[in-house]
Each structure stands twice: as structure tokens, then as C-alpha cells.
Design a protein around this motif. Sequence first.
Motif, short mmCIF file in Angstrom:
data_model
loop_
_atom_site.label_atom_id
_atom_site.label_comp_id
_atom_site.label_asym_id
_atom_site.label_seq_id
_atom_site.Cartn_x
_atom_site.Cartn_y
_atom_site.Cartn_z
N ARG A 15 -65.74 90.21 35.51
CA ARG A 15 -66.17 90.38 36.59
C ARG A 15 -67.03 89.16 37.35
O ARG A 15 -67.02 88.79 38.44
N LEU A 69 -65.00 86.16 37.87
CA LEU A 69 -64.04 86.43 39.08
C LEU A 69 -64.84 86.00 40.37
O LEU A 69 -64.20 85.42 41.18
N ARG A 81 -65.53 82.73 40.94
CA ARG A 81 -64.28 81.84 41.35
C ARG A 81 -63.95 81.93 42.87
O ARG A 81 -63.46 81.02 43.64
N THR A 118 -60.43 95.87 39.24
CA THR A 118 -60.33 95.45 37.76
C THR A 118 -60.07 96.48 37.09
O THR A 118 -60.56 97.59 36.95
N ALA A 154 -56.64 93.12 38.98
CA ALA A 154 -56.85 91.91 37.94
C ALA A 154 -57.29 92.61 36.53
O ALA A 154 -58.04 93.62 36.21
N THR A 162 -58.82 92.39 33.16
CA THR A 162 -60.00 91.65 32.64
C THR A 162 -59.79 91.34 31.22
O THR A 162 -60.45 90.24 30.43
N ASP A 222 -56.48 88.30 31.60
CA ASP A 222 -56.56 87.42 32.85
C ASP A 222 -55.04 87.67 33.75
O ASP A 222 -54.84 86.93 34.63
N ILE A 247 -56.82 83.53 39.69
CA ILE A 247 -57.75 83.85 40.77
C ILE A 247 -58.07 82.51 41.79
O ILE A 247 -58.36 81.53 40.80
#
Length: 202
Positions: A3, A6, A9, A64, A97, A99, A102, A123
Motif C-alpha cells: 500500500r 501504491l 506511485r 487492495t 489491486a 498486493t 502486482d 499503477i
Amino acid sequence: MDRVSLCNRIGNQHKTSNIEGGEYSYVQVAGSREKLNELVGYKPKHFKLDIRFQCGDVVVLVETKQRYKSSDQKQLKEYLLEEKKVNLTKKVICILADTSDDQIKVWKGGIGDEYLLPNENVIQSMEYYVSLFETKRQNNREIVLRNTYSLNETLHRKDIDEKLRSQFVGTALLYIRKEVNDRGITEINRKARETLRSYWGG
């Protein structure tokens, strides 16, 4: 991707959590559980989204999972409905998403096959997701010329005087732009064409 990575990003400066743990609660936004139930028309099972980002009128909803499955789309769809009820004017990107490996699934404006963006597999930044809603313009000279010729032929068959055609086309384009804007259409695709055809009775 975890997370933290993520969020880095997409952009931590765009993260909009409203409860402890960094989550986003739609109950908190609505004011109470009862008010949220009233807004969505039923008692939603899920109302704490993992991560929410916002930039201007574009929102990115991220859920997620360690190993997501198709049923997790229903959970994300519930968050999307709640988002649309409490923030009426927002344009929404939804991301599921995984985790652990990916893998991601990305939808634009809704959740379902027609909204899925199949080429989105990493992402991206918030600025990128905002750009997905910018109106796409086609500048292919050959296509423009071919369509102009076709339009001219159609107007000729409808007996519209040559001197009035440019004014007629300009007025028609202004009308079309208004109808497109009123319906929140940002990209001319199959769904947009069907919406407009249905409205115009074609």
C-alpha cells in the motif's frame, strides 16, 4: 506492490483519508450510517474503502487484496455507488489491486466489461488518471477530409444552400457539444454513441 508503494506511485498528496488507518469512510462523509443507507437506497455491506485519491473533479478508488477474486468487484462497485451518491459531480477511476503479485484491474466511470481498461496493468500517477478523462481529438487529415466530404454531400442532398452550410454546421456542432457536455461524455466510444442515438431516437 504494498500500500505504501501504491500511494507513492499515485501520489500521497492526492490521498484523501478521513478515518484512522488511512481508509475512506462513506459513513463519515454521509454523516451517519442511516444517511448513507438513505442515499444509496439500501444498507450497504461495505463502506470503508482502502484508499481514495482526488485531484480536482477526478477520484481514484483503490481496493487492495492479497489475492483478489471476481466477487471483490462487487465490493468495489458498492464503493463506487457510494462515491457517486455523496460526491455527485466526480469522475471516477476504480482499481482492484493484488498486493501479492502486482496484478491490477482498472475501470473508468463504472464497473463492468464495458468500463474495463484492459491495457492498464501497472499503477500510474494521479495526473495520468486525470488525463484519461480529457476529450480525445482526432487529427488524422485523411479522416477529417473524408468526413467533411461526406457531410457536404449529405447537406447537398438535404437541399441546404451552399452559402448557409458553414453556419448550419457551426450551429449543429454547438448543439452537439452542449448535449455531450450535459451528459458528462468525455470520450466518444460505443457507449457514448449509444447514449446519443437513444436520446435522438436514431
